[in-house]
Motif scaffolding. Structure first.
Motif, PDB file in Angstrom:
ATOM      1  N   THR A  14      12.158   5.019   8.103  1.00 47.60           N
ATOM      2  CA  THR A  14      11.852   3.623   7.790  1.00 47.60           C
ATOM      3  C   THR A  14      11.655   2.832   9.083  1.00 47.60           C
ATOM      4  N   LEU A  15      10.630   1.990   9.089  1.00 46.99           N
ATOM      5  CA  LEU A  15      10.367   1.124  10.231  1.00 46.99           C
ATOM      6  C   LEU A  15      10.248  -0.309   9.738  1.00 46.99           C
ATOM      7  N   SER A  16      11.028  -1.196  10.328  1.00 47.83           N
ATOM      8  CA  SER A  16      10.993  -2.609   9.972  1.00 47.83           C
ATOM      9  C   SER A  16      10.798  -3.433  11.231  1.00 47.83           C
ATOM     10  N   ALA A  17       9.840  -4.353  11.186  1.00 53.36           N
ATOM     11  CA  ALA A  17       9.581  -5.227  12.334  1.00 53.36           C
ATOM     12  C   ALA A  17       9.147  -6.591  11.824  1.00 53.36           C
ATOM     13  N   ASP A  51       0.852  -1.186   0.000  1.00 54.53           N
ATOM     14  CA  ASP A  51       0.000   0.000   0.000  1.00 54.53           C
ATOM     15  C   ASP A  51       0.889   1.238   0.000  1.00 54.53           C
ATOM     16  N   GLY A  52       0.383   2.318  -0.600  1.00 56.11           N
ATOM     17  CA  GLY A  52       1.130   3.564  -0.556  1.00 56.11           C
ATOM     18  C   GLY A  52       1.108   4.287  -1.886  1.00 56.11           C
ATOM     19  N   THR A  53       2.038   5.229  -2.053  1.00 60.68           N
ATOM     20  CA  THR A  53       2.102   6.035  -3.271  1.00 60.68           C
ATOM     21  C   THR A  53       3.550   6.178  -3.734  1.00 60.68           C
ATOM     22  N   LEU A  54       3.686   6.281  -5.049  1.00 56.60           N
ATOM     23  CA  LEU A  54       4.962   6.565  -5.692  1.00 56.60           C
ATOM     24  C   LEU A  54       4.724   7.747  -6.612  1.00 56.60           C
ATOM     25  N   SER A  55       5.434   8.852  -6.387  1.00 53.89           N
ATOM     26  CA  SER A  55       5.152  10.049  -7.173  1.00 53.89           C
ATOM     27  C   SER A  55       6.436  10.785  -7.526  1.00 53.89           C
ATOM     28  N   GLU A  56       6.389  11.469  -8.667  1.00 54.71           N
ATOM     29  CA  GLU A  56       7.467  12.355  -9.081  1.00 54.71           C
ATOM     30  C   GLU A  56       6.828  13.526  -9.826  1.00 54.71           C
ATOM     31  N   GLY A  57       6.965  14.725  -9.261  1.00 50.51           N
ATOM     32  CA  GLY A  57       6.308  15.895  -9.851  1.00 50.51           C
ATOM     33  C   GLY A  57       4.805  15.719  -9.821  1.00 50.51           C
ATOM     34  N   PRO A 115      21.738  -5.911  20.088  1.00 48.53           N
ATOM     35  CA  PRO A 115      21.609  -4.626  19.407  1.00 48.53           C
ATOM     36  C   PRO A 115      22.232  -4.722  18.010  1.00 48.53           C
ATOM     37  N   THR A 116      21.697  -3.964  17.064  1.00 51.21           N
ATOM     38  CA  THR A 116      22.204  -4.018  15.700  1.00 51.21           C
ATOM     39  C   THR A 116      22.188  -2.637  15.066  1.00 51.21           C
ATOM     40  N   ILE A 117      23.154  -2.374  14.197  1.00 46.22           N
ATOM     41  CA  ILE A 117      23.200  -1.155  13.411  1.00 46.22           C
ATOM     42  C   ILE A 117      23.611  -1.520  11.993  1.00 46.22           C
ATOM     43  N   GLY A 118      23.335  -0.636  11.034  1.00 43.65           N
ATOM     44  CA  GLY A 118      23.725  -0.944   9.670  1.00 43.65           C
ATOM     45  C   GLY A 118      23.256   0.093   8.672  1.00 43.65           C
ATOM     46  N   ILE A 119      23.359  -0.275   7.404  1.00 42.92           N
ATOM     47  CA  ILE A 119      22.961   0.572   6.284  1.00 42.92           C
ATOM     48  C   ILE A 119      21.914  -0.163   5.456  1.00 42.92           C
ATOM     49  N   HIS A 120      20.835   0.542   5.139  1.00 41.12           N
ATOM     50  CA  HIS A 120      19.797  -0.024   4.291  1.00 41.12           C
ATOM     51  C   HIS A 120      19.840   0.664   2.926  1.00 41.12           C
ATOM     52  N   HIS A 121      19.962  -0.132   1.858  1.00 41.82           N
ATOM     53  CA  HIS A 121      20.016   0.395   0.490  1.00 41.82           C
ATOM     54  C   HIS A 121      18.716   0.052  -0.230  1.00 41.82           C
ATOM     55  N   THR A 122      18.108   1.039  -0.847  1.00 44.81           N
ATOM     56  CA  THR A 122      16.879   0.844  -1.619  1.00 44.81           C
ATOM     57  C   THR A 122      17.086   1.348  -3.041  1.00 44.81           C
ATOM     58  N   ARG A 124       5.816  -9.974   8.861  1.00 43.87           N
ATOM     59  CA  ARG A 124       6.786  -8.893   8.649  1.00 43.87           C
ATOM     60  C   ARG A 124       6.057  -7.612   8.258  1.00 43.87           C
ATOM     61  N   TYR A 125       6.543  -6.499   8.816  1.00 46.78           N
ATOM     62  CA  TYR A 125       6.010  -5.169   8.506  1.00 46.78           C
ATOM     63  C   TYR A 125       7.181  -4.281   8.110  1.00 46.78           C
ATOM     64  N   PHE A 126       7.011  -3.563   6.997  1.00 46.76           N
ATOM     65  CA  PHE A 126       8.089  -2.696   6.512  1.00 46.76           C
ATOM     66  C   PHE A 126       7.465  -1.436   5.923  1.00 46.76           C
ATOM     67  N   HIS A 127       7.888  -0.275   6.439  1.00 42.92           N
ATOM     68  CA  HIS A 127       7.350   0.998   5.956  1.00 42.92           C
ATOM     69  C   HIS A 127       8.484   1.962   5.645  1.00 42.92           C
ATOM     70  N   GLN A 128       8.397   2.601   4.463  1.00 41.52           N
ATOM     71  CA  GLN A 128       9.359   3.615   4.054  1.00 41.52           C
ATOM     72  C   GLN A 128       8.615   4.870   3.618  1.00 41.52           C
ATOM     73  N   ASP A 129       9.130   6.017   4.005  1.00 43.13           N
ATOM     74  CA  ASP A 129       8.590   7.312   3.580  1.00 43.13           C
ATOM     75  C   ASP A 129       9.782   8.197   3.246  1.00 43.13           C
ATOM     76  N   TYR A 130      10.175   8.174   1.968  1.00 43.59           N
ATOM     77  CA  TYR A 130      11.392   8.860   1.534  1.00 43.59           C
ATOM     78  C   TYR A 130      11.042   9.926   0.496  1.00 43.59           C
ATOM     79  N   THR A 131      11.600  11.117   0.674  1.00 44.09           N
ATOM     80  CA  THR A 131      11.373  12.226  -0.253  1.00 44.09           C
ATOM     81  C   THR A 131      12.717  12.811  -0.671  1.00 44.09           C
ATOM     82  N   SER A 132      12.856  13.025  -1.982  1.00 43.86           N
ATOM     83  CA  SER A 132      14.064  13.650  -2.521  1.00 43.86           C
ATOM     84  C   SER A 132      13.653  14.526  -3.702  1.00 43.86           C
ATOM     85  N   GLY A 133      13.683  15.854  -3.506  1.00 40.05           N
ATOM     86  CA  GLY A 133      13.241  16.762  -4.564  1.00 40.05           C
ATOM     87  C   GLY A 133      11.774  16.570  -4.862  1.00 40.05           C
TER      88      GLY A 133
END
Length: 252
Positions: free
Chosen positions: A198-201, A47-53, A142-149, A223-232
């Motif tokens: 981003t929230l991952s559980a 579910d969600g939206t993908l938009s550009e302009g 405990p964990t830390i890291g980098i997520h690439h999308t 599994r639940y995964f949510h991303q809300d990313y904005t760039s320009g």
């Protein structure tokens, strides 16, 4: 609590375990190296939206539709550990394509979503090993890291084609928890938070089966995964949720 404070508290928690542990930092790496591979299927509703302009695509797709339009899929998790430390890679690659009509206008849509997490964890707490289990009952990491999308979407209609292709990285932190029952059953869960909202559980129940002197862990969960990313002008606001099934294999 803002991101900087959460990161600071996580760093302090990790550091304190190292500084005040009975064993030195070097000794925390003692032990045989282990590699585990986990293969799974994430039956996600999207579910969600993908938009550009001014172009906006509403994603409301159950897993059954994803499966029907599936071109390629790969989901896997590789874990390497030694002593109290470990690193892991969690990768999901899904490519879909479909042709449909909206208001009698032919529409073709292709999507590619590549999500990869690179993480490191530390076994901050292990309960005493039970003789019957030969492994700790409770483990907290405990964990830390980098997520690439990497997200790609191509829409074609009326002879016009619009392609969106964007990728980004974000820092994440969180914790993992494992519990072994006095039986082949076990539980595992993980919650992480990303710097880009981003929230991952996810949580699993597993069952150990001995196969050729190895323990195969069959797993099922949610599994639940949510991303809300904005760039320009680009915005990616997507939620994936659903059941997960898979199995874990110790390589050595």
């Amino acid at each position: 609590m803002n991101i900087q404070k959460i990161f600071l508290l996580t760093a302090i928690a990790l550091s304190s375990q190292i500084i005040f542990a009975e064993n030195s930092f070097t000794e925390s790496f003692k032990g045989k190296p282990k590699i585990n591979a986990n293969f799974y299927v994430f039956a996600a509703d999207i579910d969600g939206t993908l938009s550009e302009g001014n172009i906006k695509y509403n994603a409301d797709q159950p897993f059954s539709d994803t499966l029907k339009n599936l071109d390629q899929v790969y989901m896997g998790y590789l874990d390497f550990s030694k002593g109290d430390w470990g690193i892991y890679i969690d990768k999901q690659l899904v490519k879909t394509s479909k042709d449909e009509s909206i208001y009698n206008i032919p529409l073709a849509l292709e999507t590619k979503l590549d999500q990869t997490s690179y993480g490191i964890y530390y076994q901050a707490y292990k309960s005493p090993t039970e003789n019957s289990l030969k492994r700790p009952k409770l483990i907290f990491e405990p964990t830390i890291g980098i997520h690439h999308t990497e997200a790609e979407a191509t829409v074609a209609a009326l002879g016009l084609t619009k392609k969106v292709d964007i990728n980004w990285n974000e820092f994440f932190w969180g914790a993992r928890l494992r519990y072994n029952f006095d039986s082949p059953w076990n539980l595992a869960s993980e919650v992480t938070v990303g710097a880009e909202n981003t929230l991952s559980a996810h949580t699993y129940i597993g069952y150990n089966i001995p196969v050729f002197k190895r323990i195969i862990n069959l797993r099922a969960g949610y599994r639940y995964f949510h991303q809300d990313y904005t760039s320009g002008n680009f915005r990616w606001d997507i939620t994936e949720k659903g059941p997960v099934i898979g199995f874990n294999v110790p390589i050595f």
